[in-house]
Structures are given as C-alpha cells and as structure tokens.
Design an enzyme around this catalytic site. Structure first.
Site, PDB file in Angstrom:
ATOM      1  CG  ASP A 260      -4.386  -9.356   3.574  1.00 26.06           C
ATOM      2  OD1 ASP A 260      -3.984  -8.687   4.611  1.00 26.06           O
ATOM      3  OD2 ASP A 260      -4.454  -8.888   2.482  1.00 26.06           O
TER       4      ASP A 260
ATOM      5  CD  GLN B 115      -2.906  -1.020   2.208  1.00 27.34           C
ATOM      6  OE1 GLN B 115      -2.703  -0.447   3.183  1.00 27.34           O
ATOM      7  NE2 GLN B 115      -3.973  -2.198   2.528  1.00 27.34           N
TER       8      GLN B 115
ATOM      9  NE  ARG C 219      -7.469  -9.232   9.292  1.00 30.90           N
ATOM     10  CZ  ARG C 219      -7.358  -8.674   8.079  1.00 30.90           C
ATOM     11  NH1 ARG C 219      -6.394  -9.048   7.296  1.00 30.90           N
ATOM     12  NH2 ARG C 219      -8.596  -8.318   7.490  1.00 30.90           N
TER      13      ARG C 219
HETATM   14  C1  S3P Z   1      -2.717  -4.665   0.075  1.00 33.81           C
HETATM   15  C2  S3P Z   1      -1.673  -4.856   0.631  1.00 33.81           C
HETATM   16  C3  S3P Z   1      -1.591  -5.213   2.089  1.00 33.81           C
HETATM   17  C4  S3P Z   1      -2.607  -6.277   2.538  1.00 33.81           C
HETATM   18  C5  S3P Z   1      -3.912  -5.621   1.791  1.00 33.81           C
HETATM   19  C6  S3P Z   1      -3.994  -5.349   0.169  1.00 33.81           C
HETATM   20  C7  S3P Z   1      -2.537  -4.071  -1.336  1.00 33.81           C
HETATM   21  O1  S3P Z   1      -1.476  -4.401   3.046  1.00 33.81           O
HETATM   22  O2  S3P Z   1      -2.786  -6.499   3.865  1.00 33.81           O
HETATM   23  O3  S3P Z   1      -5.194  -6.409   2.206  1.00 33.81           O
HETATM   24  O4  S3P Z   1      -3.540  -4.365  -2.238  1.00 33.81           O
HETATM   25  O5  S3P Z   1      -1.626  -3.307  -1.689  1.00 33.81           O
HETATM   26  P1  S3P Z   1       0.120  -3.645   3.460  1.00 33.81           P
HETATM   27  O6  S3P Z   1       0.767  -3.394   2.139  1.00 33.81           O
HETATM   28  O7  S3P Z   1      -0.282  -2.718   4.504  1.00 33.81           O
HETATM   29  O8  S3P Z   1       0.864  -4.685   3.691  1.00 33.81           O
END
Ligand code: S3P
Length: 438
Positions: free
Chosen positions: A318, A168, A349
């Site tokens: 996840d 993200q 979680r």
């Molecule tokens: C995601 C990145 C992950 C994941 C989320 C989806 C994405 O989060 O937990 O459900 O689509 O980039 P983080 O980047 O914070 O680890």
C-alpha cells in the site's frame, strides 16, 4: 471538496499514528464470530472500519462504542446469521473479502454490495477457493459485486496455494476454515501480513505456521468457536508513511511519530527509505495488542534513488504511491516493479500515481508491472484525479508540500476511509493543506 497543499515551512512536532486499518477490520470481524464480549481500544474510526462494523451487525453481532472502547458481542455458537438486507461494505476491499470468508462457514445467504470503486474490484480470488470449499454464489461478470453468497455451513477443508501473496485471500480461507470440519491450509509463495494468524491465536485458535521457502504454510483445524478477547490496536505504519515522507522531503523538518506498528510483514517502506538515505530512528520499542510498536524520529534527508526488490512488495504493497513522492525528491531514479497487484487496489494505483507525478512535472516511466520515477525539483501546479482513492489523494497533498506551485486534488472526502484525522495531524505539524473553498 477539492483541497490543495503548498510549499511548507519546516515540519515540527510529535504525532500519534492512527489505529491500524488491517487490525481494526480483524478485531471487529473476529469479535463478531466469537463467543462472548471483545473489547477493542485504539480502533481506527475510519469509514472502512465503520462499514465493517455495520456489516457485522447485519450478520448478527452487537457492536457499540462506550467512551473510547468498542464492545463487540459475537454470535459464538449460534454463528453468523442471514442478514435482513444487503451487506454494504462501502469502499473496503479487506472488509468484504474477509467477511465473505467468515460468512462462508455458516448456513446463511448474504448479498454483498459496495461503492463504485469496490464494485469493480475482483472478488474471484476469494470466491473461487470458497467455491472449492462448497459455497455457491452469483455475481456480476468477472466475480464483481454485488455478490450473493450461499452456504449450507458444511464446507470441505481446502489445501490452497494462492497464485500470489495476498493477506486478504489467506485470511478469507482461514476464516472459512475456522467453521469447517478438518484441516484448512494456505501455502503462501511470499509472506504477506500475518495479522490473521496472530490474532486468531489470541482468539483461541491453534494456528500452525511452518516456513516454506520464502513463504509459509498456515493451517488450522475446525470447527472451532473463537473465544472473545481484548484487542489493543497498534498504530498504522501505512498511515504513518504520509507524515514520514512529508518530513523527509520538506527541508528543515524534524518530527516524531509515536505508536507505529513494526511488524516485519509491514515495514518494507522503512527498509526502502533507509536504503535511500533517510534519517529514520526507531525508539521506545514496546508491545501493543501482541504487536511490536515503536516511536519513529524522522528528519529531512537527502535521498537517492534505489531499485526496490520485487520480493519486498507484500510488506509495502500500500506504500508505493507515497514512496513515489519520496522518489520525486531523490537524486536519480527509483524503480518499483513486480507490483502489478497495485492495478486492482482502490484504483489502478500504477497509472494513478504516474499521472499524479506527470501532472506536476515529475518524470516517470510506466511498466505493466510497475513504474520508475526520476527525482528533481517538483513544478507542481497540477489538479490530481484521485479516482476516489485515499492513498492517491494523500500522496498528492504530500507532494505539494515541496513543489513550486500548489497541488490540488479533485476530492478529499475518501481520505476518511483510512486516516480520518489526516488534516488535523498534518496541520499540527505545520503543513499548509487547505480546502479550496475554505
Ligand atoms: C490487507 C491486505 C493487502 C492490502 C490491504 C489490506 C489486509 O491486500 O493492500 O490494504 O488487511 O489483509 P492484499 O491481501 O490483496 O494484497
């Protein structure tokens, strides 16, 4: 509505994994930034994705559904626009963080809001680097939503090393970099899911990726206007995981899950389950939307506990709640550490999974950065507090399929954020999951 599950007969059948949530968010966001029309097939029609669609409409894109296809007409050269009202991202952490990054590159002001769960999640991890690039913002204490972000659309490129691997954060900075003059670089300590890099290339961006130790350096040079393309969304391995663990843990089960994305940045769970002794056979490899997909044949298996290497966490971040359900049925102890990030997902979680298991007679140990689970017969009978977290809710219902007494959850509505067809799919396999009031 409260829902419960009870001991299941052998699960049988063939199901199709729903569209991948990460790729669905990106298809709408990138399409909304692009010049021209992006047509998306296989989009996950979950609540999180519908929030992203509404957010991108508020920022100026046209997004409509015709038959089974989603049509996105992007803002292109004119760029994302100041919205008339708040940009409501609902429950979607990926949505809000990526959209703030995308919006940061344009001259606009936008106020981002979300539901109760999203409003307590940390946004500083994207707002801090975006501030270094030149945005300004106001937020609730600790960088929480509501956040009002303002940009003059003339950002400074950034060379950023996030403190931990996060797709993200990487994506938010790269999306801001798309509209920024100069080269923006993100160096990841460990490789996180790479859908942004892959999909930006499909939208015409020359993304450079270089290996750097166990991680990588990703860079792009802006400003570039994305060019619309068509996206065929592959099936979500994170959703397939629930049916996989159900089949592995319910005696006599034998199922096939079609259309599962096998991108190595997402398959840490499959690797771990194989180490635990799971019967998982992948077949019929093909590509969809630039990703490798396969069908997975799963049979009930005698599992044994393992220690999951912490460096595998980004490829299964996840999946720990549902892995914990497999661990509850495995001989010995499964230890999962180096996953403190789990505490800032849709819920904490680590503590939610530990409470779920303890309430149903499964022995656990909680650590600051993870937990361990010791397998054995599952008493069940508990009412699980989901904290409005879809993955906790589905994990609890899967545990109930092989427990001495039914397991209930306090709320099931939020399952629709990521897997709106969960109840139909599980029913088609023969899983007894019912509304308490039905
Ligand atoms: C995601 C990145 C992950 C994941 C989320 C989806 C994405 O989060 O937990 O459900 O689509 O980039 P983080 O980047 O914070 O680890």
């Amino acid at each position: 509505m409260a829902v419960s599950s009870k001991r299941a007969p052998a699960l049988k059948g063939t199901i199709i994994a729903p569209g991948d949530k990460s790729i669905s968010h990106r298809a709408l966001i990138f399409g909304a930034m692009a010049e021209g029309e992006t047509v998306v097939t296989g989009l996950l029609e979950g609540a999180d994705i519908m929030s992203t669609a509404d957010a991108m409409r508020a920022l100026g894109a046209s997004i409509t559904k015709k038959g089974a296809r989603w049509h996105v007409i992007g803002c292109g050269e004119s760029g994302l626009q100041t919205p008339k009202g708040d940009v409501d991202c609902g429950n979607a952490g990926t949505g809000v963080r990526l959209i703030m990054g995308a919006a940061a590159g344009y001259a606009l002001t936008a106020r981002f809001i979300g539901d109760a769960s999203l409003s307590v999640r940390p946004m500083g991890r994207v707002l801090d680097p975006l501030s270094e690039m030149g945005i300004s913002y106001t937020s609730e204490p600790g960088g929480r939503l509501p956040v009002t972000l303002s940009s003059n659309g003339k950002l400074t490129p950034l060379d950023y090393t996030p403190p931990h691997a996060s797709a993200q954060v990487k994506s938010a900075i790269l999306l801001a970099g798309v509209s920024t003059a100069g080269t923006t670089t993100v160096t990841e300590p460990t490789l996180s899911r790479d859908h942004t890099e892959n999909m930006l290339k499909a939208f015409g961006v020359d993304v450079k990726v270089k290996k750097a130790g166990a991680g990588q350096k990703v860079s792009l040079t802006g400003p570039i206007t994305l060019k619309a393309t068509n996206v065929d969304v592959p099936g979500d391995p994170s959703s397939a995981a629930f049916a996989i663990i159900a089949a592995l843990t319910v005696p006599g089960s034998d199922i096939i899950i079609e259309n599962v994305m096998m991108n190595p940045t997402r398959t840490g769970l499959f690797e771990t389950l194989t180490e635990m002794g799971a019967y998982l056979r992948t077949d019929n490899f093909r590509t969809s939307g630039g990703e490798i997909i396969a069908d997975i044949h799963v049979k009930h298996s005698k599992l044994h506990g393992v220690t999951v290497p912490p460096e595998r966490a980004p490829s299964m971040i996840d999946e720990y709640p549902i892995l914990a359900i497999a661990a509850a049925h495995a001989a010995g102890t499964t230890t999962m550490r180096g996953i403190a990030e789990m505490r800032v997902k849709e819920s904490d979680r680590i503590s939610a999974t530990v409470a779920l298991l303890e309430n149903n007679g499964v022995r656990t140990t909680e650590f600051e950065d993870g937990f361990s689970v010791t397998g054995g017969p599952v008493a069940g009978g508990g009412m699980v507090v989901t904290h409005h977290d879809h993955r906790i809710a589905m994990s609890a219902l899967i545990l109930g399929l092989n427990a001495d007494a039914p397991i209930s959850i306090d709320n099931s509505a939020m399952i629709a954020t990521s897997f709106p067809t969960f109840f139909d799919v599980m029913a088609s396999l023969g899983a007894p999951i019912n509304g308490l009031n039905a």
